[in-house]
Design an enzyme around this catalytic site. Structure first.
Site, mmCIF file in Angstrom:
data_model
loop_
_atom_site.group_PDB
_atom_site.id
_atom_site.type_symbol
_atom_site.label_atom_id
_atom_site.label_comp_id
_atom_site.label_asym_id
_atom_site.label_seq_id
_atom_site.Cartn_x
_atom_site.Cartn_y
_atom_site.Cartn_z
ATOM 1 N N GLU A 70 -2.112 -10.701 -5.034
ATOM 2 C CA GLU A 70 -2.022 -11.493 -7.007
ATOM 3 C C GLU A 70 -0.978 -10.799 -8.041
ATOM 4 O O GLU A 70 -0.417 -11.500 -8.595
ATOM 5 C CB GLU A 70 -3.044 -12.299 -6.620
ATOM 6 C CG GLU A 70 -3.937 -12.716 -5.256
ATOM 7 C CD GLU A 70 -4.957 -11.808 -4.793
ATOM 8 O OE1 GLU A 70 -4.628 -10.623 -5.202
ATOM 9 O OE2 GLU A 70 -6.067 -11.997 -4.184
ATOM 10 N N GLU B 197 0.863 -1.380 0.318
ATOM 11 C CA GLU B 197 0.216 0.116 -0.056
ATOM 12 C C GLU B 197 1.124 1.239 0.215
ATOM 13 O O GLU B 197 1.808 0.858 0.603
ATOM 14 C CB GLU B 197 -1.034 0.244 1.525
ATOM 15 C CG GLU B 197 -1.561 -0.834 1.168
ATOM 16 C CD GLU B 197 -2.610 -1.275 2.168
ATOM 17 O OE1 GLU B 197 -2.885 -0.646 3.647
ATOM 18 O OE2 GLU B 197 -3.769 -2.291 2.314
HETATM 19 N N1 THU Z 1 -5.821 -7.138 -1.239
HETATM 20 C C1 THU Z 1 -4.902 -8.281 -1.431
HETATM 21 O O1 THU Z 1 -3.619 -7.886 -1.683
HETATM 22 N N2 THU Z 1 -5.663 -9.324 -2.720
HETATM 23 C C2 THU Z 1 -7.003 -8.893 -2.563
HETATM 24 O O2 THU Z 1 -7.514 -10.350 -3.003
HETATM 25 C C3 THU Z 1 -7.743 -8.101 -1.711
HETATM 26 C C4 THU Z 1 -7.253 -7.055 -1.563
HETATM 27 C C5 THU Z 1 -5.440 -6.712 -0.477
HETATM 28 C C6 THU Z 1 -5.651 -5.521 -1.017
HETATM 29 C C7 THU Z 1 -5.242 -3.668 -0.388
HETATM 30 O O3 THU Z 1 -3.677 -3.644 0.434
HETATM 31 C C8 THU Z 1 -6.005 -4.563 1.804
HETATM 32 O O4 THU Z 1 -6.058 -5.353 1.355
HETATM 33 C C9 THU Z 1 -7.098 -4.100 1.903
HETATM 34 O O5 THU Z 1 -8.122 -3.953 0.222
#
Ligand code: THU
Length: 131
Positions: A55, A44
């Site tokens: 992913e 993030e």
């Molecule tokens: N996120 C993922 O890395 N993969 C997913 O399949 C769903 C969401 C992350 C993005 C963000 O950093 C956090 O989870 C909350 O949405």
């Protein structure tokens, strides 16, 4: 490649997640057709829209290393509950990895397995673009 090994790699990758805003840590492990595993975690930034999911990190790592065929991806979240891949990840996996197996985890164990096509029915494809 045992599913348990792929799941273990996804859980390990989750340790490197940088998620100070959502505090939701995700790890992914993508198995290429020639048996190499590429891992990813979510990253993030203070400009929240620039966040990238676990992913897609795994996928871009694999593609940038010259991989072009894949079998499966395992996904593990810090809540230990099933984490479904978001819409952006579904589309990008569909375009670049095809109809792979999606292995969803619960309590860091394989819990559900499905095909990407089940998660992205009636997908948009490159063939839909003009020649
Ligand atoms: N996120 C993922 O890395 N993969 C997913 O399949 C769903 C969401 C992350 C993005 C963000 O950093 C956090 O989870 C909350 O949405």
């Amino acid at each position: 490649m045992p599913i348990n090994q792929l799941v273990h790699k996804a859980c390990q990758a989750r340790e490197n997640a940088y998620a100070p805003y959502s505090r939701f840590r995700v790890g992914a492990a993508l198995l290429s057709a020639n048996g190499v595993i590429y891992t990813g975690c979510n990253i993030e930034t203070s400009s929240l829209g620039l966040t990238i999911c676990a992913e897609r990190v795994a996928l871009v790592k694999a593609i940038s290393e010259g991989q072009s065929a894949f079998h499966a991806i395992a996904i593990a979240s810090s809540t230990r509950k099933i984490c479904m891949p978001c819409g952006a990840c579904r589309q990008m996996l569909w375009d670049l990895a095809g109809n792979i197996d999606i292995i969803l985890t619960e309590e860091d164990q394989p819990a559900k397995q499905m095909k990407l096509a089940d998660l992205l029915p009636h997908a948009f494809n490159r063939q839909d673009l003009p020649e």
